[in-house]
Design an enzyme around this catalytic site. Structure first.
Site, PDB file in Angstrom:
ATOM      1  N   LYS A 201       0.883  -1.686  -0.347  1.00  0.00           N
ATOM      2  CA  LYS A 201       0.321  -0.422  -0.029  1.00  0.00           C
ATOM      3  C   LYS A 201       1.188   1.004  -0.250  1.00  0.00           C
ATOM      4  O   LYS A 201       1.638   1.392   1.169  1.00  0.00           O
ATOM      5  CB  LYS A 201      -0.933  -0.021   1.445  1.00  0.00           C
ATOM      6  N   GLU A 276      10.092   1.223   9.600  1.00  0.00           N
ATOM      7  CA  GLU A 276      11.670   2.589   9.762  1.00  0.00           C
ATOM      8  C   GLU A 276      11.027   3.702   9.879  1.00  0.00           C
ATOM      9  O   GLU A 276       9.911   4.373   9.276  1.00  0.00           O
ATOM     10  CB  GLU A 276      11.894   2.348   8.455  1.00  0.00           C
ATOM     11  N   CYS A 310      13.745  10.843   6.327  1.00  0.00           N
ATOM     12  CA  CYS A 310      13.521   9.927   7.952  1.00  0.00           C
ATOM     13  C   CYS A 310      15.603  10.515   8.528  1.00  0.00           C
ATOM     14  O   CYS A 310      15.207  10.578   9.299  1.00  0.00           O
ATOM     15  CB  CYS A 310      13.665   9.267   7.625  1.00  0.00           C
ATOM     16  N   GLU A 408      10.755  15.962  14.644  1.00  0.00           N
ATOM     17  CA  GLU A 408      10.923  15.330  13.230  1.00  0.00           C
ATOM     18  C   GLU A 408       9.319  16.296  12.911  1.00  0.00           C
ATOM     19  O   GLU A 408       8.969  16.435  13.137  1.00  0.00           O
ATOM     20  CB  GLU A 408      10.463  14.225  13.369  1.00  0.00           C
TER      21      GLU A 408
HETATM   22  P1  ADP Z   1       2.966  11.037   7.889  1.00  0.00           P
HETATM   23  O1  ADP Z   1       2.864  10.893   8.619  1.00  0.00           O
HETATM   24  O2  ADP Z   1       3.888  11.155   7.669  1.00  0.00           O
HETATM   25  O3  ADP Z   1       2.172  10.848   6.600  1.00  0.00           O
HETATM   26  P2  ADP Z   1       2.006   7.650   8.350  1.00  0.00           P
HETATM   27  O4  ADP Z   1       3.515   6.691   9.264  1.00  0.00           O
HETATM   28  O5  ADP Z   1       1.168   8.466   8.630  1.00  0.00           O
HETATM   29  O6  ADP Z   1       3.270   9.336   7.579  1.00  0.00           O
HETATM   30  O7  ADP Z   1       2.242   6.991   7.120  1.00  0.00           O
HETATM   31  C1  ADP Z   1       2.694   6.957   6.512  1.00  0.00           C
HETATM   32  C2  ADP Z   1       2.455   5.219   5.737  1.00  0.00           C
HETATM   33  O8  ADP Z   1       1.220   4.149   7.010  1.00  0.00           O
HETATM   34  C3  ADP Z   1       1.174   5.834   4.697  1.00  0.00           C
HETATM   35  O9  ADP Z   1       1.204   5.153   3.586  1.00  0.00           O
HETATM   36  C4  ADP Z   1      -0.418   5.732   5.693  1.00  0.00           C
HETATM   37  O10 ADP Z   1      -1.121   5.673   4.651  1.00  0.00           O
HETATM   38  C5  ADP Z   1       0.451   4.778   6.488  1.00  0.00           C
HETATM   39  N1  ADP Z   1      -0.964   4.516   7.718  1.00  0.00           N
HETATM   40  C6  ADP Z   1      -1.090   5.833   8.632  1.00  0.00           C
HETATM   41  N2  ADP Z   1      -1.813   4.918   9.532  1.00  0.00           N
HETATM   42  C7  ADP Z   1      -2.431   4.547   9.236  1.00  0.00           C
HETATM   43  C8  ADP Z   1      -2.576   2.793  10.125  1.00  0.00           C
HETATM   44  N3  ADP Z   1      -3.448   3.611  11.148  1.00  0.00           N
HETATM   45  N4  ADP Z   1      -2.617   1.523  10.055  1.00  0.00           N
HETATM   46  C9  ADP Z   1      -2.021   1.354   8.818  1.00  0.00           C
HETATM   47  N5  ADP Z   1      -0.618   1.991   7.651  1.00  0.00           N
HETATM   48  C10 ADP Z   1      -1.353   3.520   8.139  1.00  0.00           C
END
Ligand code: ADP
Length: 504
Positions: A201, A276, A310, A408
């Site tokens: 995804k 990561e 990162c 961050e």
């Molecule tokens: P950022 O805060 O930098 O946008 P995230 O950690 O929220 O990064 O998102 C990184 C990835 O994790 C994206 O593909 C996002 O769709 C996915 N994501 C966000 N929330 C969840 C969750 N609760 N469970 C699984 N995947 C998630």
């Protein structure tokens, strides 16, 4: 218009190929087929250089995720991939790398349109790294194996013992928006080489290149169900995927906050998890370093990809004797090189931030820093434009408790501090919950290695920053992650060991 420099921030025209791709019907890639979503919900796609809506992707439903996981499960369980001769698997993975290379121009443009990064950077960095990760890991397909071992409590000859390495199974791979295609390939490559099947995804902000990759997956000759690509929101589609009982491993790159949630959600069925996560990587400049040269490099360490990295060098520690000269070097580099421009502008080295949300977050941090007493050495503002541009920013007069020092920011913002001696800087560099990367700038080898030993982070660079290589393990100490990607450890994260003991 970028008022300071009179640079046009109007996005350039898209190619016919990109326009045609954006006009495609939003679909998911499951079992080597493009399929409709069960509920037809979509997420809009925006070009961050113009803030215009340019298309739609599927917001996958639970039923869509079930379908993708079922395809991956079936493909894993019947051994169509793990049971294939490793040299054949290697060839197919390499074929995917070849196809990415053959379509590099289109992929780089889509990445620039979707993420906001300069097309030239995608073409020179993201795409070759994606290709390199696939080629490097393809080679591991036929090079993993167990060993024959002698028992400890039984006489030699009484038993025959050996270990075999087997793929962990169906993997859920969740990718962030800062290096979309490169991160997707960094995840896909070891899983495929190990014999796993997967559901990947991409981030909802940047799914275009991963969707284009799906066309190439079918063309490369992967058996159906080995690679499935679903798009959608993290909190719904991602969450459901992570909790899915038929998923054996979750590999995630993203924020530390979501990484912790994923770790908790994967616990119910005790999935393998590699994470990561975030960082707040120090750039440490010792007194013997050339301040103008290091200033230029320190600017690159934070401003590349608009600081949405990162391992961005987001905390600068320069020795008191050269601090001002290093900041001057950074300011010169910022004015000469790191001026925000639209991603398709051939002169662009730094584009906008990925989204309005990210723009608000970054400018919010700058404001919070100012309110807490930090001074802006340069930048600190945003050009007037529809796109999400923020000027490269250096904050000084900061103290260790400020949110700009501790958290961050994920934008082109560095906090710069002075230090007096090696003990002082080692303490400050380690005064963080993160531990992803750190760079040390000195010509004194003794200092380099002494300090490298004291820094608590997964990677330490000497006289360079953020250099990565497919063969070198990458990952975090502390709250920057669990496990390693790339290198031998990268593929081991997709294997499990079976011990066979035969009594003779
Ligand atoms: P950022 O805060 O930098 O946008 P995230 O950690 O929220 O990064 O998102 C990184 C990835 O994790 C994206 O593909 C996002 O769709 C996915 N994501 C966000 N929330 C969840 C969750 N609760 N469970 C699984 N995947 C998630």
């Amino acid at each position: 218009m970028n008022q300071a420099t009179a640079i046009s921030l109007e996005q350039h025209a898209y190619s016919a190929e990109a326009t045609a791709f954006l006009a495609r019907k939003p679909q998911l890639f499951i079992g080597n087929q493009w399929v409709d979503s069960s509920h037809g919900k979509t997420v809009v796609v925006e070009d961050p250089s113009s803030a215009r809506t340019i298309g739609q992707i599927v917001d996958a439903s639970a039923a869509d995720i079930d379908r993708a996981v079922a395809a991956a499960r079936e493909a894993f369980d019947d051994g169509r991939w793990s049971g294939m001769a490793p040299n054949k698997r290697e060839r197919i993975i390499n074929k995917l790398a070849d196809l990415i290379e053959a379509n590099a121009a289109e992929l780089a443009e889509l990445e620039a349109i979707d993420n906001g990064k300069p097309r030239s950077m995608a073409l020179a960095g993201d795409i070759p790294m994606a290709v390199g990760h696939l080629r490097y890991m393809a080679g591991w397909s036929g090079k993993v194996g167990g060993e024959v071992m002698s028992p400890y409590t039984m006489p030699a000859g009484a038993v025959f013992n050996y270990t075999v390495k087997e793929p962990v199974g169906v993997c859920a791979q969740i990718v962030p928006w800062n290096f979309p295609l490169m991160m997707a390939c960094q995840k896909l490559a070891p899983a495929l080489a190990a014999g796993c099947t997967l559901v990947l995804k991409p981030a909802e902000q940047t799914s275009l290149t991963t969707l284009r990759l799906a066309d190439l997956v079918a063309e490369a000759g992967f058996p159906a169900g080995v690679i499935n690509i679903v798009t959608g929101l993290g909190e719904t589609a991602g969450d459901y995927l992570v909790k899915h009982p038929d998923v054996d491993k979750v590999a995630f790159t993203g924020s530390t906050e979501i990484g912790k949630l994923i770790q908790r959600n994967a616990t119910e069925t005790l999935k393998h998890v590699t994470l990561e996560l975030g960082g707040k990587s120090p750039v440490i400049v010792m007194p013997d370093a050339d301040p103008a040269k290091v200033g230029r490099s320190a600017a690159g360490a934070i401003f590349v990809n608009s600081g949405q990295v990162c391992i961005a060098g987001s905390r600068l520690y320069a020795h008191r004797s050269i601090f001002d000269a290093v900041i001057e070097g950074m300011a010169e580099a910022a004015a000469a090189t790191w001026i925000p421009r639209p991603s398709l502008d051939p002169k662009a080295r730094m584009g906008p931030l990925v989204s309005r949300e990210q723009f608000d977050r970054v400018t919010g941090y700058i404001e919070a820093g100012r309110k807490a007493g930090a001074s802006v050495a340069f930048g600190g503002d945003a050009p007037t434009a529809d796109g999400h541009y923020v000027n490269p920013t250096v904050l000084v007069d900061v103290h260790p408790d400020m949110s700009v020092v501790r958290e961050e920011i994920f934008g082109p913002v560095v906090v710069a501090q002075r230090f007096d001696d090696i003990d002082d800087v080692a303490r400050s560099a380690n005064d963080t919950c993160f531990g992803l990367g750190a760079s040390i700038w000195t010509n004194d080898l003794n200092t380099m290695h002494k300090l490298a030993a004291r820094i608590k982070s997964g990677t330490v660079w000497g006289n360079c920053h953020a250099m990565l290589d497919s063969a070198l393990p990458f990952g975090g100490y502390k709250q920057s992650g669990i496990g390693r990607e790339l290198g031998r450890e990268g593929i081991e994260a997709y294997l499990q060991t079976k011990t066979v003991i035969v009594k003779l």
